[in-house]
Motif scaffolding. Structure first.
Motif, PDB file in Angstrom:
ATOM      1  N   ASN A 183      35.337  53.686  55.570  1.00  0.00           N
ATOM      2  CA  ASN A 183      36.827  54.067  55.484  1.00  0.00           C
ATOM      3  C   ASN A 183      37.622  53.675  56.679  1.00  0.00           C
ATOM      4  N   LEU A 184      38.399  52.522  56.808  1.00  0.00           N
ATOM      5  CA  LEU A 184      38.976  52.253  57.815  1.00  0.00           C
ATOM      6  C   LEU A 184      40.374  52.868  58.163  1.00  0.00           C
ATOM      7  N   ILE A 185      40.297  53.851  59.082  1.00  0.00           N
ATOM      8  CA  ILE A 185      41.404  54.729  59.366  1.00  0.00           C
ATOM      9  C   ILE A 185      42.190  54.287  60.609  1.00  0.00           C
ATOM     10  N   ILE A 215      47.097  54.055  51.275  1.00  0.00           N
ATOM     11  CA  ILE A 215      45.583  53.972  51.128  1.00  0.00           C
ATOM     12  C   ILE A 215      45.274  52.970  50.165  1.00  0.00           C
ATOM     13  N   ILE A 216      44.422  52.082  50.455  1.00  0.00           N
ATOM     14  CA  ILE A 216      44.120  50.867  49.660  1.00  0.00           C
ATOM     15  C   ILE A 216      42.663  51.130  49.328  1.00  0.00           C
ATOM     16  N   LYS A 217      42.207  51.147  47.980  1.00  0.00           N
ATOM     17  CA  LYS A 217      40.923  51.265  47.530  1.00  0.00           C
ATOM     18  C   LYS A 217      40.134  50.020  47.310  1.00  0.00           C
ATOM     19  N   GLY A 218      39.892  49.398  48.393  1.00  0.00           N
ATOM     20  CA  GLY A 218      38.884  48.295  48.250  1.00  0.00           C
ATOM     21  C   GLY A 218      39.335  46.835  48.185  1.00  0.00           C
ATOM     22  N   ASN A 219      40.382  46.733  47.488  1.00  0.00           N
ATOM     23  CA  ASN A 219      41.185  45.473  47.152  1.00  0.00           C
ATOM     24  C   ASN A 219      42.391  45.038  48.215  1.00  0.00           C
ATOM     25  N   SER A 220      41.916  45.385  49.531  1.00  0.00           N
ATOM     26  CA  SER A 220      42.980  45.256  50.550  1.00  0.00           C
ATOM     27  C   SER A 220      43.393  43.693  50.802  1.00  0.00           C
ATOM     28  N   PRO A 221      44.457  43.673  51.430  1.00  0.00           N
ATOM     29  CA  PRO A 221      44.857  42.200  51.699  1.00  0.00           C
ATOM     30  C   PRO A 221      44.162  41.523  52.905  1.00  0.00           C
ATOM     31  N   ALA A 222      44.113  40.334  52.910  1.00  0.00           N
ATOM     32  CA  ALA A 222      43.052  39.782  54.173  1.00  0.00           C
ATOM     33  C   ALA A 222      43.458  40.359  55.638  1.00  0.00           C
ATOM     34  N   GLN A 223      44.702  40.925  55.853  1.00  0.00           N
ATOM     35  CA  GLN A 223      45.017  41.321  57.310  1.00  0.00           C
ATOM     36  C   GLN A 223      44.117  42.446  57.699  1.00  0.00           C
ATOM     37  N   TYR A 224      43.671  43.270  56.768  1.00  0.00           N
ATOM     38  CA  TYR A 224      42.591  44.412  56.902  1.00  0.00           C
ATOM     39  C   TYR A 224      41.232  43.809  56.639  1.00  0.00           C
ATOM     40  N   ILE A 450      50.593  36.983  42.012  1.00  0.00           N
ATOM     41  CA  ILE A 450      49.452  37.054  42.623  1.00  0.00           C
ATOM     42  C   ILE A 450      49.488  37.224  44.081  1.00  0.00           C
ATOM     43  N   ASN A 451      48.333  38.102  44.413  1.00  0.00           N
ATOM     44  CA  ASN A 451      47.977  38.118  46.012  1.00  0.00           C
ATOM     45  C   ASN A 451      46.788  37.682  46.388  1.00  0.00           C
ATOM     46  N   TYR A 452      46.794  36.799  47.174  1.00  0.00           N
ATOM     47  CA  TYR A 452      45.507  35.913  47.275  1.00  0.00           C
ATOM     48  C   TYR A 452      45.423  35.515  48.798  1.00  0.00           C
ATOM     49  N   GLY A 453      43.787  35.607  49.223  1.00  0.00           N
ATOM     50  CA  GLY A 453      43.823  35.195  50.620  1.00  0.00           C
ATOM     51  C   GLY A 453      42.432  35.034  50.972  1.00  0.00           C
ATOM     52  N   ALA A 454      42.397  35.081  52.552  1.00  0.00           N
ATOM     53  CA  ALA A 454      40.690  34.956  52.783  1.00  0.00           C
ATOM     54  C   ALA A 454      40.722  35.510  54.049  1.00  0.00           C
ATOM     55  N   ARG A 455      39.687  35.977  54.563  1.00  0.00           N
ATOM     56  CA  ARG A 455      39.373  36.465  55.980  1.00  0.00           C
ATOM     57  C   ARG A 455      38.008  36.141  56.530  1.00  0.00           C
ATOM     58  N   LEU A 456      38.020  35.210  57.664  1.00  0.00           N
ATOM     59  CA  LEU A 456      36.743  34.876  58.113  1.00  0.00           C
ATOM     60  C   LEU A 456      36.270  35.685  59.386  1.00  0.00           C
ATOM     61  N   SER A 457      35.485  36.540  59.129  1.00  0.00           N
ATOM     62  CA  SER A 457      34.906  37.488  60.171  1.00  0.00           C
ATOM     63  C   SER A 457      33.781  37.212  61.020  1.00  0.00           C
TER      64      SER A 457
END
Length: 776
Positions: A183-185, A215-224, A450-457
């Motif tokens: 969990n990211l707090i 709180i967001i359970k798993g399907n968080s936007p790409a900024q997280y 629709i909410n869509y995006g991507a994160r490159l970590s």
């Protein structure tokens, strides 16, 4: 070739933007939304256009909104839970900067220029594409009965579906089959690595200092990013920029006090909020315990300054510490420190920027002394973090978030010294975590969002220590990496998408997929978590954890949106999961590499979540239920077969209700029931050198007894003048005295030699509380 490609790309981009500019010919209406009474920026306010129902923009988490309109006259419809809805008439013939002040719902209705009170439907659950998300009302949290009478965000989220408590009184929680560390707090964007006081009975969050929590359970936007299971995003109040206020509370074992007000009226403000327990003061009344220590304190501070109408800076900090001591023989303390410096800038009517510099530190220290014997243990994790985030309101159909984040981690593993053990010191381990992301909230049609995006970590192991490589606990390679050198780098792409389709005025369906990765891992041997649990980073042996989650949901509202029903099913596939091998040596008296005691495998979690809410009237509340399964499969454990994860609970039920009897009296209650935690009990025993040795079979094949309890509270608010308000809260935790099992230990039965007995430890039977709250 490369030059030609760049020229073609630039020309194509210029053509697209020029075509868009010629076709659009719209004007922008933008600004911030604030609380009219205290100047607080409001998050997630809905701004609609009466003449075009398809236009509905939402203010971002910094209170900024923007919409595009052709020339003409319009009526803006503004709504936000807990505030009076109103309509604002505007004439659009140029770009307009329009700040919107909202009145709290309890404020007396007054004549306001160009404002008309309306009754707007609260249907966010039917329109938002975001799945598995809940925003908590700090005002509602205040009335819920909790342990020791302390209003608590962490305890409240455990009453929501898919979020499970890790134990009696614990603020630790698991989400959709994830471990506590997944969990990211965040507190004002700073990660909090141990969000609990007094071994979990209090959380680090003093609700008096908080503005918003979601709180967001798993399907968080790409900024997280950076965690597999959830994001708990907590934001502190900015401070009243119009008047000075003091509020606080005095309880049986703790008190709190907050002061806020303007530094320069309507331009800058501050808030200082502190809290402390005083159980140690009662210990001093007994000569046998007068030298013992048992308390925690925390302090929240925040200030902001408006440079001009487009730029504002914020500085916030949190300092918290727990102290536990038994005279001079045993002392331990642990705590968090965070600091956030933010710069908000309205670059244009469509582009908003947030730049943050963030510091976070968590550490613990343990000291044992007995005559000439000394033992010390310490560990810490420290982050320096730069975050740049942009919000681009590309049009009424697109709200685009993009940016980058860079974190420099320093992890110091548990290091021991003293006379009872061989001293071992650990070199700090350094790592650099980076990410870039983009996310679009797209209103495709009047019914489809629709909410869509991507994160490159990217996560890079940095030098300064010796790194071993293990396979199934066996050392296969070892190398020293010089400080400043780059070692192993992990790169992962994390796509995210969710969609909402509005079936009709009262119902909608949702679906989503997301991938999350995690490079920091908490090694814990208990469900509830301890201050001495150890954080480690991905390395040559420990790989990033990865979770792929799919979910589908249905929402329906009733009786003009006063009743709400939401259902979601989910399936989560997890890779590179971590667990201790059988017989792992994890004591403090060894300097062995903890990575040699770890095994890795996969996990899966799936379930059904239901929540029904009543949102208006004298009686409000919700009923939530979760049916779920969480398993792990790791070679070397349980004969390489699937086994229950520690956080697996089949059933989880919460019933929460608040009743406003009259303006002076309100009552609240809750009932919770859950399947017991998965545990491993002994199946046999043998005697060796006069000691009984227990044998264990399958991992987590047994269950603790089912957990259930009921809490009640009452709040009395006597008549008060405009400057001073006071209230009394009376409550009882565990009304019918259920002795829930905290631990179960096994020992030889002295009354029946040769047999074994189970000894249950229960923490709380009845816990009454009285708290006096005040504000002036």
């Amino acid at each position: 070739m490369q030059t030609s490609f760049l020229k073609i790309t630039a020309a194509t981009a210029a053509l697209c933007f020029s075509t868009l500019a010629m076709a659009q010919q719209n004007y922008s209406v933008s600004g911030t939304v604030k609380d009219k009474k205290n100047g607080e920026l409001l998050i997630g306010v809905s701004v609609k256009v009466s003449e075009d129902p398809t236009i509905n923009v939402v203010a971002n988490e910094y209170g900024f909104y923007s919409l595009s309109l052709p020339e003409g006259n319009y009526t803006l419809i503004i709504s936000y839970p807990g505030y009076r809805d109103f309509e604002q008439q505007i004439k659009v013939d140029q770009n307009i900067k329009l700040d919107l002040p909202l009145l709290p719902a309890e404020t007396e209705a007054k004549a306001i220029d160009e404002v008309v009170i309306t009754g707007i439907k609260k249907d966010k659950n039917l329109t938002s594409a975001q799945m598995g998300a809940e925003t908590l009302s700090i005002k509602n949290i205040e009335k819920l009965p909790v342990l020791f009478g302390e209003k608590d965000v962490m305890k409240t989220i455990q009453l929501l579906p898919g979020i499970k408590s890790n134990g009696e009184g614990s603020s630790g929680f698991s989400v959709r089959g994830g471990a506590t560390d997944q969990n990211l707090i965040l507190l004002d964007e700073a990660p909090v690595y141990n969000a609990s006081h007094l071994l979990g009975f209090f959380s680090t969050f003093n609700s008096d200092a908080l503005k918003d929590a979601s709180i967001i359970k798993g399907n968080s936007p790409a900024q997280y990013g950076g965690r597999l299971s959830s994001v708990l995003d907590v934001k502190m109040k900015d401070g009243n920029n119009k008047d000075y206020n003091i509020n606080g509370g005095i309880g049986l074992i703790s008190s709190r006090l907050s002061v806020e007000g303007p530094i320069q009226k309507e331009k800058s403000s501050f808030i200082v909020s502190g809290r402390r327990t005083y159980a140690d003061l009662f210990l001093k009344t007994n000569k046998d315990y007068k030298d013992n220590k048992l308390y925690f304190y925390d302090l929240n501070l925040k200030a902001n300054y408006q440079i001009n109408e487009n730029n504002r800076i914020y500085l916030s900090g949190y300092f918290g510490r727990d102290v536990l001591g038994l005279g001079d023989t045993f002392n331990t303390d642990w705590g968090n420190t965070t600091a956030t410096l933010r710069w908000n800038s309205i670059i244009s009517s469509k582009l908003f920027s947030n730049t943050s510099f963030i510091y976070s530190n968590y550490d613990y220290k343990i000291s044992l002394k007995n005559d000439d014997t000394v033992f010390d243990l310490n560990s810490k994790i420290r982050d320096w973090n730069l975050k740049q985030d942009f919000t681009w309101f590309a049009g009424n159909k697109h709200s685009v978030r993009f940016g980058l984040q860079s974190i420099y981690h320093t992890l110091t593993p548990s290091s021991a010294s003293g006379t009872t053990v061989s001293s071992f010191t650990r070199n700090p381990r350094y790592s650099w975590e980076n990410a870039v992301y983009i996310n679009d909230d797209y209103k495709a049609t009047e019914k489809l969002t629709i909410n869509y995006g991507a994160r490159l970590s990217m996560f890079s192991v940095l030098g300064g220590d010796t790194f071993n490589t293990y396979e199934n606990g066996v050392l296969t390679d070892s190398q020293f990496l010089e400080k400043g050198k780059f070692g192993k780098t992990y790169v992962n792409i994390e796509p995210r998408i969710s969609a909402n389709y509005r079936i009709n005025e009262v119902s909608s369906v949702k679906g989503g997929y997301s991938r999350n990765t995690q490079n920091l891992h908490l090694l814990s041997n208990s469900n509830s978590g301890n201050p001495t649990d150890q954080w480690i980073g991905s390395s040559y042996t420990v790989k990033p954890e990865i979770a792929d989650q799919i979910s589908v949901g249905y929402s329906r509202n009733f009786n003009n949106n006063n009743y709400e029903l939401n259902a979601e099913v989910y399936y989560k596939d997890m890779k590179n999961q971590i667990d201790f091998k059988n017989g792992a040596q994890i004591g403090f008296d060894t300097g062995s590499d903890v990575e040699s005691e770890l095994l890795f495998g996969k996990g899966r979690a799936y379930g059904l979540e239901l929540i029904a809410k009543k949102k208006s009237g004298k009686l409000t509340g919700w009923i939530s239920y979760t049916l779920s399964k969480t398993e792990r499969k790791i070679n070397g454990i349980n004969n390489n077969e699937w086994y229950n994860a520690r956080m697996d609970k089949t059933h989880d039920l919460s019933i929460v209700a608040t009743y406003q009897l009259n303006p002076k009296w309100s009552f609240s209650g809750l009932f919770v029931y859950s399947t017991g935690n998965a545990v491993t009990f002994p199946t046999g025993k043998y005697e060796l050198n006069g000691q009984t040795i227990f044998q264990y079979s399958n991992r987590n094949a047994d269950r603790m007894p089912a957990y259930h309890r009921m809490d009640l509270s009452a709040t009395y608010e006597p008549s008060s003048n405009k400057r001073f308000r006071g209230s009394w809260t009376f409550g009882i935790y565990n009304l019918y005295g259920r002795e829930n099992a905290y631990t179960i230990n096994f020992e030889d039965n002295p009354d029946r030699p040769g047999t074994t007995r189970a000894m249950q430890t229960s923490l709380f039977r009845w816990v009454p509380n009285i708290t006096y709250n005040f504000k002036f």
